[in-house]
Design a protein around this motif. Structure first.
Motif, PDB file in Angstrom:
ATOM      1  N   HIS A 198     -23.958  -3.970  17.384  1.00 46.58           N
ATOM      2  CA  HIS A 198     -24.859  -3.038  18.035  1.00 46.58           C
ATOM      3  C   HIS A 198     -25.906  -3.833  18.811  1.00 46.58           C
ATOM      4  O   HIS A 198     -25.914  -5.068  18.783  1.00 46.58           O
ATOM      5  CB  HIS A 198     -25.530  -2.137  17.000  1.00 46.58           C
ATOM      6  CG  HIS A 198     -24.586  -1.187  16.329  1.00 46.58           C
ATOM      7  ND1 HIS A 198     -23.742  -0.355  17.038  1.00 46.58           N
ATOM      8  CD2 HIS A 198     -24.341  -0.944  15.013  1.00 46.58           C
ATOM      9  CE1 HIS A 198     -23.033   0.368  16.193  1.00 46.58           C
ATOM     10  NE2 HIS A 198     -23.363   0.022  14.960  1.00 46.58           N
ATOM     11  N   ALA A 199     -26.795  -3.136  19.484  1.00 46.34           N
ATOM     12  CA  ALA A 199     -27.821  -3.796  20.291  1.00 46.34           C
ATOM     13  C   ALA A 199     -28.743  -4.639  19.421  1.00 46.34           C
ATOM     14  O   ALA A 199     -29.165  -4.216  18.337  1.00 46.34           O
ATOM     15  CB  ALA A 199     -28.637  -2.750  21.050  1.00 46.34           C
ATOM     16  N   GLY A 200     -29.068  -5.828  19.912  1.00 49.18           N
ATOM     17  CA  GLY A 200     -30.042  -6.677  19.251  1.00 49.18           C
ATOM     18  C   GLY A 200     -31.427  -6.441  19.834  1.00 49.18           C
ATOM     19  O   GLY A 200     -31.620  -5.591  20.712  1.00 49.18           O
ATOM     20  N   PHE A 201     -32.391  -7.201  19.364  1.00 50.84           N
ATOM     21  CA  PHE A 201     -33.773  -7.020  19.804  1.00 50.84           C
ATOM     22  C   PHE A 201     -33.905  -7.176  21.315  1.00 50.84           C
ATOM     23  O   PHE A 201     -34.540  -6.365  21.982  1.00 50.84           O
ATOM     24  CB  PHE A 201     -34.685  -8.021  19.096  1.00 50.84           C
ATOM     25  CG  PHE A 201     -36.114  -7.955  19.574  1.00 50.84           C
ATOM     26  CD1 PHE A 201     -36.980  -7.000  19.071  1.00 50.84           C
ATOM     27  CD2 PHE A 201     -36.591  -8.839  20.546  1.00 50.84           C
ATOM     28  CE1 PHE A 201     -38.297  -6.929  19.519  1.00 50.84           C
ATOM     29  CE2 PHE A 201     -37.896  -8.768  20.994  1.00 50.84           C
ATOM     30  CZ  PHE A 201     -38.747  -7.811  20.474  1.00 50.84           C
ATOM     31  N   PHE A 202     -33.310  -8.213  21.876  1.00 47.00           N
ATOM     32  CA  PHE A 202     -33.470  -8.465  23.301  1.00 47.00           C
ATOM     33  C   PHE A 202     -32.724  -7.419  24.140  1.00 47.00           C
ATOM     34  O   PHE A 202     -33.172  -7.058  25.229  1.00 47.00           O
ATOM     35  CB  PHE A 202     -33.011  -9.880  23.648  1.00 47.00           C
ATOM     36  CG  PHE A 202     -33.905 -10.949  23.081  1.00 47.00           C
ATOM     37  CD1 PHE A 202     -35.156 -11.167  23.622  1.00 47.00           C
ATOM     38  CD2 PHE A 202     -33.497 -11.711  22.001  1.00 47.00           C
ATOM     39  CE1 PHE A 202     -36.000 -12.143  23.105  1.00 47.00           C
ATOM     40  CE2 PHE A 202     -34.334 -12.681  21.459  1.00 47.00           C
ATOM     41  CZ  PHE A 202     -35.587 -12.899  22.013  1.00 47.00           C
ATOM     42  N   ASP A 203     -31.592  -6.930  23.632  1.00 48.97           N
ATOM     43  CA  ASP A 203     -30.899  -5.834  24.333  1.00 48.97           C
ATOM     44  C   ASP A 203     -31.800  -4.604  24.406  1.00 48.97           C
ATOM     45  O   ASP A 203     -31.949  -3.973  25.455  1.00 48.97           O
ATOM     46  CB  ASP A 203     -29.611  -5.450  23.596  1.00 48.97           C
ATOM     47  CG  ASP A 203     -28.595  -6.570  23.554  1.00 48.97           C
ATOM     48  OD1 ASP A 203     -28.318  -7.147  24.613  1.00 48.97           O
ATOM     49  OD2 ASP A 203     -28.078  -6.859  22.464  1.00 48.97           O
ATOM     50  N   ARG A 204     -32.402  -4.250  23.263  1.00 47.03           N
ATOM     51  CA  ARG A 204     -33.238  -3.048  23.207  1.00 47.03           C
ATOM     52  C   ARG A 204     -34.502  -3.212  24.051  1.00 47.03           C
ATOM     53  O   ARG A 204     -34.952  -2.270  24.692  1.00 47.03           O
ATOM     54  CB  ARG A 204     -33.607  -2.730  21.758  1.00 47.03           C
ATOM     55  CG  ARG A 204     -32.406  -2.385  20.894  1.00 47.03           C
ATOM     56  CD  ARG A 204     -32.849  -1.847  19.546  1.00 47.03           C
ATOM     57  NE  ARG A 204     -31.720  -1.665  18.643  1.00 47.03           N
ATOM     58  CZ  ARG A 204     -30.891  -0.645  18.690  1.00 47.03           C
ATOM     59  NH1 ARG A 204     -31.039   0.296  19.617  1.00 47.03           N
ATOM     60  NH2 ARG A 204     -29.896  -0.542  17.831  1.00 47.03           N
TER      61      ARG A 204
END
Length: 223
Positions: A198-204
């Motif tokens: 799933h999305a990581g911190f930098f993706d979010r």
């Protein structure tokens, strides 16, 4: 009729809405740039409606929890045609000796083929729209790295996926949430590396900033 359910878990859609409201608040002079950054970071870490409520409680908007009216509807079917519409005509992402990425707002067809070769493939579905409830994904890992990034509600089945000397890291559920698609992975990882997450911190953070900067006008939560 809406009901307040602050204990329920949230997804990327709800985080994006709050990010947009915070950007509006900055434009109206209600919060400072420093406060925007702090609240965006908190938005990315939020897990429930209650977490989001606290970030906009001092702003003149509806609380996210009161805007909740039920589960997300399933995506409406769209006419299919072109690459990805059938098993014999898949949408192919082939890395070759380099790299290939598909991300942003795009339609995910029912049939795909990911070829890692000796490069890297990144399939980012965080802003994508699925055209079918199940997505058949043929994997040919080769010696490359295939990365698949999915929204929190999406899921993956790897029962028909094999490996030679390659490695797989699957960090998502095998059961999708109502209205979300299931990716059926089959084929071989080969000598390469497959990552599904799933999305990581930098993706979010990237998505939250895009949502905030892309909505200059004020909008109420839930609309």
């Amino acid at each position: 009729m809406t009901s307040s359910r602050p204990e329920l878990r949230i997804g990327d859609k709800e985080r994006d809405l709050v990010a947009a409201v915070l950007q509006d608040a900055l434009a109206e002079g209600r919060i400072t740039l420093e406060e925007l950054d702090q609240r965006l970071d908190a938005t990315l870490r939020a897990r429930t409606y209650a977490d989001l409520d606290a970030l906009v409680a001092d702003l003149p908007v509806d609380l996210p929890s009161t805007a909740l009216s039920g589960a997300r509807p399933a995506p409406e079917p769209r006419p299919l045609g072109g690459p990805g519409s059938s098993p014999d005509d898949r949408l192919v992402l082939d890395a070759g000796w380099s790299s290939v990425t598909r991300r942003g707002r795009w339609d995910v067809p029912p049939f795909l083929r990911l070829n890692g070769a000796v490069g890297s493939v990144r399939l980012d579905c965080l802003q994508a729209t699925p055209l079918a409830p199940t997505v058949d994904v043929e994997i040919d890992g080769g010696m490359g790295h295939i990365r698949i990034v999915l929204p929190d509600s999406w899921a993956v089945n790897t029962d028909r996926l094999t490996s030679q000397w390659g490695m797989s890291s699957i960090k998502v559920s095998a059961t999708p949430e109502p209205g979300a698609p299931l990716l059926l992975l089959h084929g071989s990882v080969g000598w390469g590396w497959l990552t599904v997450r799933h999305a990581g911190f930098f993706d979010r953070r990237r998505l939250a900033r895009q949502a905030a900067l892309g909505r200059p006008h004020r909008r109420a939560l839930g609309h």
